[in-house]
Design a protein around this motif. Structure first.
Motif, PDB file in Angstrom:
ATOM      1  N   ARG A   1       0.832  -1.207   0.000  1.00 34.19           N
ATOM      2  CA  ARG A   1       0.000   0.000   0.000  1.00 34.19           C
ATOM      3  C   ARG A   1       0.864   1.255   0.000  1.00 34.19           C
ATOM      4  O   ARG A   1       1.697   1.443   0.907  1.00 34.19           O
ATOM      5  CB  ARG A   1      -0.927   0.002   1.212  1.00 34.19           C
ATOM      6  CG  ARG A   1      -2.060  -0.987   1.115  1.00 34.19           C
ATOM      7  CD  ARG A   1      -2.894  -1.000   2.384  1.00 34.19           C
ATOM      8  NE  ARG A   1      -3.260   0.346   2.842  1.00 34.19           N
ATOM      9  CZ  ARG A   1      -3.888   0.586   3.991  1.00 34.19           C
ATOM     10  NH1 ARG A   1      -4.212  -0.427   4.787  1.00 34.19           N
ATOM     11  NH2 ARG A   1      -4.177   1.825   4.347  1.00 34.19           N
ATOM     12  N   LYS A   2       0.655   2.125  -0.987  1.00 29.62           N
ATOM     13  CA  LYS A   2       1.479   3.325  -1.124  1.00 29.62           C
ATOM     14  C   LYS A   2       1.356   4.236   0.092  1.00 29.62           C
ATOM     15  O   LYS A   2       2.347   4.839   0.526  1.00 29.62           O
ATOM     16  CB  LYS A   2       1.100   4.087  -2.388  1.00 29.62           C
ATOM     17  CG  LYS A   2       2.012   5.284  -2.667  1.00 29.62           C
ATOM     18  CD  LYS A   2       1.633   5.981  -3.962  1.00 29.62           C
ATOM     19  CE  LYS A   2       2.634   7.076  -4.314  1.00 29.62           C
ATOM     20  NZ  LYS A   2       2.791   8.075  -3.246  1.00 29.62           N
ATOM     21  N   ASP A   3       0.155   4.360   0.652  1.00 29.99           N
ATOM     22  CA  ASP A   3      -0.010   5.267   1.789  1.00 29.99           C
ATOM     23  C   ASP A   3       0.825   4.816   2.978  1.00 29.99           C
ATOM     24  O   ASP A   3       1.444   5.641   3.671  1.00 29.99           O
ATOM     25  CB  ASP A   3      -1.489   5.392   2.175  1.00 29.99           C
ATOM     26  CG  ASP A   3      -2.135   4.061   2.528  1.00 29.99           C
ATOM     27  OD1 ASP A   3      -1.697   3.014   1.992  1.00 29.99           O
ATOM     28  OD2 ASP A   3      -3.072   4.050   3.344  1.00 29.99           O
ATOM     29  N   LEU A   4       0.895   3.504   3.205  1.00 28.05           N
ATOM     30  CA  LEU A   4       1.686   2.994   4.329  1.00 28.05           C
ATOM     31  C   LEU A   4       3.176   3.075   4.042  1.00 28.05           C
ATOM     32  O   LEU A   4       3.976   3.376   4.935  1.00 28.05           O
ATOM     33  CB  LEU A   4       1.277   1.557   4.647  1.00 28.05           C
ATOM     34  CG  LEU A   4      -0.164   1.357   5.117  1.00 28.05           C
ATOM     35  CD1 LEU A   4      -0.439  -0.112   5.393  1.00 28.05           C
ATOM     36  CD2 LEU A   4      -0.435   2.192   6.364  1.00 28.05           C
ATOM     37  N   VAL A   5       3.560   2.806   2.796  1.00 27.69           N
ATOM     38  CA  VAL A   5       4.973   2.937   2.412  1.00 27.69           C
ATOM     39  C   VAL A   5       5.428   4.381   2.617  1.00 27.69           C
ATOM     40  O   VAL A   5       6.493   4.633   3.200  1.00 27.69           O
ATOM     41  CB  VAL A   5       5.186   2.497   0.952  1.00 27.69           C
ATOM     42  CG1 VAL A   5       6.595   2.858   0.475  1.00 27.69           C
ATOM     43  CG2 VAL A   5       4.960   0.993   0.813  1.00 27.69           C
ATOM     44  N   ASP A   6       4.637   5.336   2.155  1.00 27.86           N
ATOM     45  CA  ASP A   6       4.984   6.747   2.296  1.00 27.86           C
ATOM     46  C   ASP A   6       5.055   7.154   3.768  1.00 27.86           C
ATOM     47  O   ASP A   6       5.930   7.946   4.162  1.00 27.86           O
ATOM     48  CB  ASP A   6       3.962   7.624   1.581  1.00 27.86           C
ATOM     49  CG  ASP A   6       4.032   7.502   0.064  1.00 27.86           C
ATOM     50  OD1 ASP A   6       5.046   6.969  -0.440  1.00 27.86           O
ATOM     51  OD2 ASP A   6       3.072   7.920  -0.601  1.00 27.86           O
ATOM     52  N   GLU A   7       4.158   6.612   4.572  1.00 30.34           N
ATOM     53  CA  GLU A   7       4.136   6.929   6.004  1.00 30.34           C
ATOM     54  C   GLU A   7       5.450   6.535   6.673  1.00 30.34           C
ATOM     55  O   GLU A   7       6.023   7.301   7.456  1.00 30.34           O
ATOM     56  CB  GLU A   7       2.964   6.202   6.668  1.00 30.34           C
ATOM     57  CG  GLU A   7       2.877   6.396   8.172  1.00 30.34           C
ATOM     58  CD  GLU A   7       1.759   5.566   8.779  1.00 30.34           C
ATOM     59  OE1 GLU A   7       2.031   4.809   9.735  1.00 30.34           O
ATOM     60  OE2 GLU A   7       0.617   5.654   8.282  1.00 30.34           O
ATOM     61  N   ALA A  62      15.046  10.398   7.083  1.00 34.98           N
ATOM     62  CA  ALA A  62      15.544  10.865   5.787  1.00 34.98           C
ATOM     63  C   ALA A  62      16.236   9.769   4.993  1.00 34.98           C
ATOM     64  O   ALA A  62      16.276   9.828   3.760  1.00 34.98           O
ATOM     65  CB  ALA A  62      16.501  12.038   5.998  1.00 34.98           C
ATOM     66  N   ASN A  63      16.785   8.764   5.683  1.00 31.62           N
ATOM     67  CA  ASN A  63      17.529   7.719   4.967  1.00 31.62           C
ATOM     68  C   ASN A  63      16.691   6.473   4.691  1.00 31.62           C
ATOM     69  O   ASN A  63      17.218   5.425   4.340  1.00 31.62           O
ATOM     70  CB  ASN A  63      18.803   7.339   5.725  1.00 31.62           C
ATOM     71  CG  ASN A  63      18.534   6.857   7.134  1.00 31.62           C
ATOM     72  OD1 ASN A  63      17.480   7.125   7.703  1.00 31.62           O
ATOM     73  ND2 ASN A  63      19.490   6.155   7.715  1.00 31.62           N
ATOM     74  N   ILE A  64      15.369   6.586   4.841  1.00 33.76           N
ATOM     75  CA  ILE A  64      14.467   5.497   4.441  1.00 33.76           C
ATOM     76  C   ILE A  64      13.849   5.839   3.087  1.00 33.76           C
ATOM     77  O   ILE A  64      13.292   6.926   2.895  1.00 33.76           O
ATOM     78  CB  ILE A  64      13.351   5.248   5.468  1.00 33.76           C
ATOM     79  CG1 ILE A  64      13.934   4.713   6.775  1.00 33.76           C
ATOM     80  CG2 ILE A  64      12.332   4.260   4.916  1.00 33.76           C
ATOM     81  CD1 ILE A  64      12.883   4.376   7.837  1.00 33.76           C
ATOM     82  N   THR A  65      13.956   4.912   2.158  1.00 34.70           N
ATOM     83  CA  THR A  65      13.351   5.048   0.835  1.00 34.70           C
ATOM     84  C   THR A  65      12.251   3.998   0.698  1.00 34.70           C
ATOM     85  O   THR A  65      12.454   2.832   1.048  1.00 34.70           O
ATOM     86  CB  THR A  65      14.392   4.826  -0.285  1.00 34.70           C
ATOM     87  OG1 THR A  65      15.434   5.780  -0.138  1.00 34.70           O
ATOM     88  CG2 THR A  65      13.755   4.969  -1.656  1.00 34.70           C
ATOM     89  N   GLY A  66      11.099   4.403   0.205  1.00 35.58           N
ATOM     90  CA  GLY A  66       9.976   3.483   0.066  1.00 35.58           C
ATOM     91  C   GLY A  66       9.772   3.009  -1.356  1.00 35.58           C
ATOM     92  O   GLY A  66       9.928   3.779  -2.301  1.00 35.58           O
ATOM     93  N   GLU A  67       9.435   1.746  -1.487  1.00 33.36           N
ATOM     94  CA  GLU A  67       9.117   1.146  -2.792  1.00 33.36           C
ATOM     95  C   GLU A  67       7.804   0.380  -2.646  1.00 33.36           C
ATOM     96  O   GLU A  67       7.688  -0.504  -1.790  1.00 33.36           O
ATOM     97  CB  GLU A  67      10.212   0.175  -3.238  1.00 33.36           C
ATOM     98  CG  GLU A  67      11.549   0.820  -3.553  1.00 33.36           C
ATOM     99  CD  GLU A  67      11.626   1.322  -4.983  1.00 33.36           C
ATOM    100  OE1 GLU A  67      10.693   1.028  -5.760  1.00 33.36           O
ATOM    101  OE2 GLU A  67      12.620   1.990  -5.319  1.00 33.36           O
ATOM    102  N   VAL A  68       6.820   0.728  -3.469  1.00 27.70           N
ATOM    103  CA  VAL A  68       5.569  -0.036  -3.480  1.00 27.70           C
ATOM    104  C   VAL A  68       5.820  -1.310  -4.274  1.00 27.70           C
ATOM    105  O   VAL A  68       6.169  -1.262  -5.463  1.00 27.70           O
ATOM    106  CB  VAL A  68       4.430   0.781  -4.106  1.00 27.70           C
ATOM    107  CG1 VAL A  68       3.146  -0.062  -4.159  1.00 27.70           C
ATOM    108  CG2 VAL A  68       4.199   2.061  -3.315  1.00 27.70           C
ATOM    109  N   PHE A  69       5.681  -2.440  -3.612  1.00 26.79           N
ATOM    110  CA  PHE A  69       5.970  -3.715  -4.272  1.00 26.79           C
ATOM    111  C   PHE A  69       5.123  -4.811  -3.647  1.00 26.79           C
ATOM    112  O   PHE A  69       5.028  -4.921  -2.429  1.00 26.79           O
ATOM    113  CB  PHE A  69       7.460  -4.075  -4.145  1.00 26.79           C
ATOM    114  CG  PHE A  69       7.830  -5.334  -4.889  1.00 26.79           C
ATOM    115  CD1 PHE A  69       8.017  -5.303  -6.262  1.00 26.79           C
ATOM    116  CD2 PHE A  69       7.963  -6.545  -4.223  1.00 26.79           C
ATOM    117  CE1 PHE A  69       8.340  -6.460  -6.962  1.00 26.79           C
ATOM    118  CE2 PHE A  69       8.283  -7.704  -4.901  1.00 26.79           C
ATOM    119  CZ  PHE A  69       8.479  -7.659  -6.280  1.00 26.79           C
ATOM    120  N   ASP A  70       4.525  -5.634  -4.504  1.00 25.14           N
ATOM    121  CA  ASP A  70       3.714  -6.764  -4.052  1.00 25.14           C
ATOM    122  C   ASP A  70       4.523  -8.045  -4.213  1.00 25.14           C
ATOM    123  O   ASP A  70       4.786  -8.473  -5.340  1.00 25.14           O
ATOM    124  CB  ASP A  70       2.431  -6.845  -4.877  1.00 25.14           C
ATOM    125  CG  ASP A  70       1.503  -7.967  -4.409  1.00 25.14           C
ATOM    126  OD1 ASP A  70       1.895  -8.737  -3.506  1.00 25.14           O
ATOM    127  OD2 ASP A  70       0.388  -8.075  -4.959  1.00 25.14           O
TER     128      ASP A  70
END
Length: 262
Positions: free
Chosen positions: A41-47, A53-61
């Motif tokens: 879920r993009k909303d949770l990844v973005d959260e 600052a050093n966390i990068t999110g990737e939406v992936f199933d």
């Protein structure tokens, strides 16, 4: 102590995965330049990505098996050398009432808990060995990989299958020709932990029942992170999972010692 500077945590928008990702992000000894987290879920990844600052999110199933090769290549090229495969699901299934069973649910459970990690391992072993890059892949199984929980036969079986795969593959890699394998496999075996994995919204058969005994999340992840960083263990258990490793796991390893390594 592990030497990785870039870490990937697959399945990190809640529970154990999220806490461990945040511990990597805030670690000063050693310091990690980037922590990549994934979720569906993009909303949770973005959260989660916004927390440091050093966390990068990737939406992936992780259920999208066809996407794993390209995603794994992207992560290897990004410099990831320590991966935690944490995505998973757990459902109760009562085979004494087969007419009520959803076999599609069981197939989905098998895919995310077993098939997806196997695909990831195949890709990462290929990529890191081709570039002669030392790397570690840590796979989350469960204390139930050693002793099944009758209420959750599908989950227990999927984790047992994954543990068997890890043990056999580790043996093959360790027996590979010198200079051809650069990948280490670590198995993480949690006990029941206080996360939403065990909430009635994810396990409807628990609705209205007393919550089963569970280890506090902070207690477990503090121990787990310290042992990950130390980098000295290939099997990391806790609580009843450690007990299972000391009994059933010990017997497994003793029997395997008499088998051909590959």
């Amino acid at each position: 102590m592990i030497a990785a500077q870039t870490v990937l945590v697959v399945g990190a928008t809640s529970g154990i995965g999220r806490v461990i990702a945040e511990k990597f992000a805030t670690s000063t000894s050693p310091a990690f330049k980037e922590v990549v987290i994934t979720g569906r879920r993009k909303d949770l990844v973005d959260e989660v990505a916004k927390t440091h600052a050093n966390i990068t999110g990737e939406v992936f199933d992780p259920n999208d098996l066809s996407a794993i090769p390209a995603f794994s290549k992207k992560m290897a090229e990004k410099g990831v050398t320590y991966t935690i495969l944490n995505a998973g699901t757990m459902k109760g299934m009562d085979f004494s009432k087969p007419e009520a069973l959803d076999m599609g649910q069981m197939q989905a459970e098998l895919n995310v808990n077993y098939v997806s990690p196997v695909h990831f391992l195949k890709e990462f072993i290929t990529l890191y060995n081709a570039t002669k890059t030392p790397a570690t892949v840590a796979v989350v199984t469960s204390g139930l990989a050693l002793v099944p929980l009758p209420r959750c036969p599908g989950y227990s079986a999927s984790k047992a299958a994954l543990r068997a795969f890890i043990m056999a593959t580790r043996s093959q890699l360790q027996a590979a020709d010198e200079g051809t394998n650069f990948v280490s496999l670590v198995e993480i075996l949690p006990p029941a932990v206080q996360t939403d994995l065990h909430d009635p919204k994810n396990q409807p058969d628990l609705a209205g029942k007393p919550a089963p005994p569970r280890t506090p999340l902070d207690e477990y992840t503090n121990d787990l992170f310290a042992r990950i960083i130390a980098g000295e263990e290939v099997e990391i258990g806790y609580g009843f999972a450690s007990n299972n490793l000391a009994t059933v796991g010990k017997a497994q390893r003793a029997i395997m010692a008499h088998m051909p390594p590959k």
